[in-house]
Scaffold this active site. Structure first.
Site, PDB file in Angstrom:
ATOM      1  N   TRP A   1       0.827  -1.215   0.000  1.00 54.71           N
ATOM      2  CA  TRP A   1       0.000   0.000   0.000  1.00 54.71           C
ATOM      3  C   TRP A   1       0.853   1.254   0.000  1.00 54.71           C
ATOM      4  CZ3 TRP A   1      -4.281  -0.372  -2.219  1.00 54.71           C
ATOM      5  CH2 TRP A   1      -5.047  -1.536  -2.111  1.00 54.71           C
TER       6      TRP A   1
ATOM      7  N   LYS B   1     -12.699  -1.748   5.542  1.00 50.83           N
ATOM      8  CA  LYS B   1     -11.891  -2.701   6.287  1.00 50.83           C
ATOM      9  C   LYS B   1     -12.441  -2.807   7.718  1.00 50.83           C
ATOM     10  CE  LYS B   1      -9.403  -2.726   2.581  1.00 50.83           C
ATOM     11  NZ  LYS B   1      -8.212  -1.963   2.296  1.00 50.83           N
TER      12      LYS B   1
ATOM     13  N   ASP C   1      -2.143   6.645   6.192  1.00 48.71           N
ATOM     14  CA  ASP C   1      -3.178   5.757   5.663  1.00 48.71           C
ATOM     15  C   ASP C   1      -3.474   4.726   6.745  1.00 48.71           C
ATOM     16  OD1 ASP C   1      -4.726   3.858   4.402  1.00 48.71           O
ATOM     17  OD2 ASP C   1      -3.376   3.557   2.698  1.00 48.71           O
TER      18      ASP C   1
HETATM   19  C1  LIG Z   1      -7.639  -1.401   1.062  1.00 51.98           C
HETATM   20  C2  LIG Z   1      -6.577  -0.408   1.252  1.00 51.98           C
HETATM   21  C3  LIG Z   1      -6.398   0.672   0.373  1.00 51.98           C
HETATM   22  C4  LIG Z   1      -7.239   0.843  -0.855  1.00 51.98           C
HETATM   23  O1  LIG Z   1      -8.518   1.229  -0.548  1.00 51.98           O
HETATM   24  P1  LIG Z   1      -9.586   1.491  -1.712  1.00 51.98           P
HETATM   25  O2  LIG Z   1     -10.795   1.843  -0.940  1.00 51.98           O
HETATM   26  O3  LIG Z   1      -9.719   0.228  -2.500  1.00 51.98           O
HETATM   27  O4  LIG Z   1      -9.093   2.615  -2.545  1.00 51.98           O
HETATM   28  C5  LIG Z   1      -5.390   1.572   0.628  1.00 51.98           C
HETATM   29  N1  LIG Z   1      -4.612   1.448   1.698  1.00 51.98           N
HETATM   30  C6  LIG Z   1      -4.741   0.424   2.575  1.00 51.98           C
HETATM   31  C7  LIG Z   1      -3.841   0.354   3.752  1.00 51.98           C
HETATM   32  C8  LIG Z   1      -5.729  -0.521   2.378  1.00 51.98           C
HETATM   33  O5  LIG Z   1      -5.875  -1.525   3.250  1.00 51.98           O
END
Ligand SMILES: *Cc1c(COP(=O)(O)O)cnc(C)c1O
Length: 359
Positions: A101, A195, A171
């Protein structure tokens, strides 16, 4: 009958939340409408969005000088909107590379500015968080970007980086609300909801208010944080139903005792799984012990040719979505807030039984 769902995302939601949503599906609180059918500007929906924001602020003890935005686009889209909103007159940003990521954030960041990779864990196949002493930060950077929980690699920060006057951007898609966090240490916290919060479609951005107003002129209005903050995230139609479900999850979390109580449960759940894997040769997790994720636990079987049999048997035992990410293979158990300890116990019992048969 429900299964134990170990999906990395979209992921398991608390059963009580789903039940409540079902009860309220046709007629929300006597309004005669489903939340999906409501105007986002009507008093009913505004009350839902306001309550969701207030509860989130309580859960994370978000200081008053931070704005909470409920947007669309997901974390991937924010990877572009972060430089667009934060660069101002600067043209460079620092990124720490801890895995898949982070790499995606770096790739997107490079489209808008010069990226300085201040530290990288690539030398050890992204199995650890590079300690702060090794970071080569640039004092002219517009921000420092980190991914505090790598959903694919299963690497989590258990400490907060110090970046001085340069805002820290995190993030937190896959571990937000799983643990207490000092929001004041961050300039921006962001993540997709699917998530550990709620359904896909909702993207959360928590931003310190002095960072608003630095957007590049090309920034789309719907993703301009200042414009959205001034319009209570309603410059365009927000993802109303996802906000409603997220709000129910926030209420559920408060009823569980908040994030501090969840954190204790999450520590205990993750410990069960790691302790078991560490005392057998049959299963292994590659991550340095001090940097292991409490949310996403990748693991490999000693004999990869047994992977399919493992997954098939898990499915027969009502445990789903244990297949690892396609980029790393093996298995991955995502054990978010809504995964009960019984799910982890069931998984370990199954792993033991499988080892006994095939070990
Ligand atoms: C799932 C995830 C993303 C991507 O998220 P989207 O909603 O598909 O854009 C980005 N960063 C992390 C850490 C993730 O787990």
């Amino acid at each position: 009958m429900r299964i134990f769902n170990f999906s990395a995302g979209p992921a398991v939601l608390p059963e009580q939340v789903l039940q409540r949503a079902a009860e309220e599906m046709l007629d929300w609180h006597g309004s005669g409408m489903s939340v999906m059918e409501m105007s986002h500007r009507g008093k009913e929906f505004i009350s839902i969005a306001d309550k969701a924001q207030a509860d989130l602020r309580t859960l994370l003890a978000i200081p008053d000088n931070y704005k909470v935005l409920f947007l669309q686009g997901g974390a991937m889209a924010e990877n572009a909107f972060i430089p667009m909103n934060l660069l101002g007159s600067k043209n460079t940003a620092d990124y720490v590379n801890t895995g898949e990521w982070s790499k995606k954030s770096i790739k997107e960041g490079k489209r808008y500015c010069t990226v300085n990779v201040a530290a990288s864990a690539e030398d050890k196949n992204f199995s650890y968080v590079p300690p702060q002493e090794t970071w080569k930060l640039n004092k002219d950077a517009a921000y420092v970007h980190v991914c505090t929980n790598e959903t694919i690699g299963g690497v989590e920060y258990h400490w907060v980086p110090h970046t001085g006057d340069v805002p820290l951007v995190a993030d937190m898609s896959s571990h937000i609300l799983s643990r207490a966090v000092d929001v004041s240490k961050y300039g921006v916290i962001y993540g997709g909801a699917q998530k550990n919060i709620g359904p896909a479609g909702l993207t959360l951005v928590i931003v310190r208010d002095d960072l608003l107003g630095k957007a590049l002129p090309i920034t789309p209005s719907a993703f301009n944080w200042k414009e959205q903050a001034e319009n209570d995230s309603m410059l365009n139609t927000p993802p109303t139903y996802s906000i409603y479900i997220a709000g129910l999850v926030f209420e559920w979390l408060l009823a569980q005792g908040g994030v501090a109580a969840m954190e204790q449960k999450n520590i205990a759940k993750a410990k069960l799984l790691y302790d078991y894997m560490d005392q057998t040769e049959f299963y292994s997790n590659p991550v340095a012990k001090q940097d292991r994720s409490r949310m996403n636990i990748p693991f490999k079987l000693k004999d990869e040719s047994l992977d399919d049999a493992f997954l098939k048997g898990a499915q027969q035992n009502r445990m789903a979505q244990l297949k690892g990410h396609r980029s790393v293979g093996g298995m991955r158990a995502s054990i978010y807030n809504a995964m009960p300890v019984e799910g982890v116990q069931a998984l370990i019992s199954y792993m033991k039984e499988f080892e006994r048969k095939h070990g």
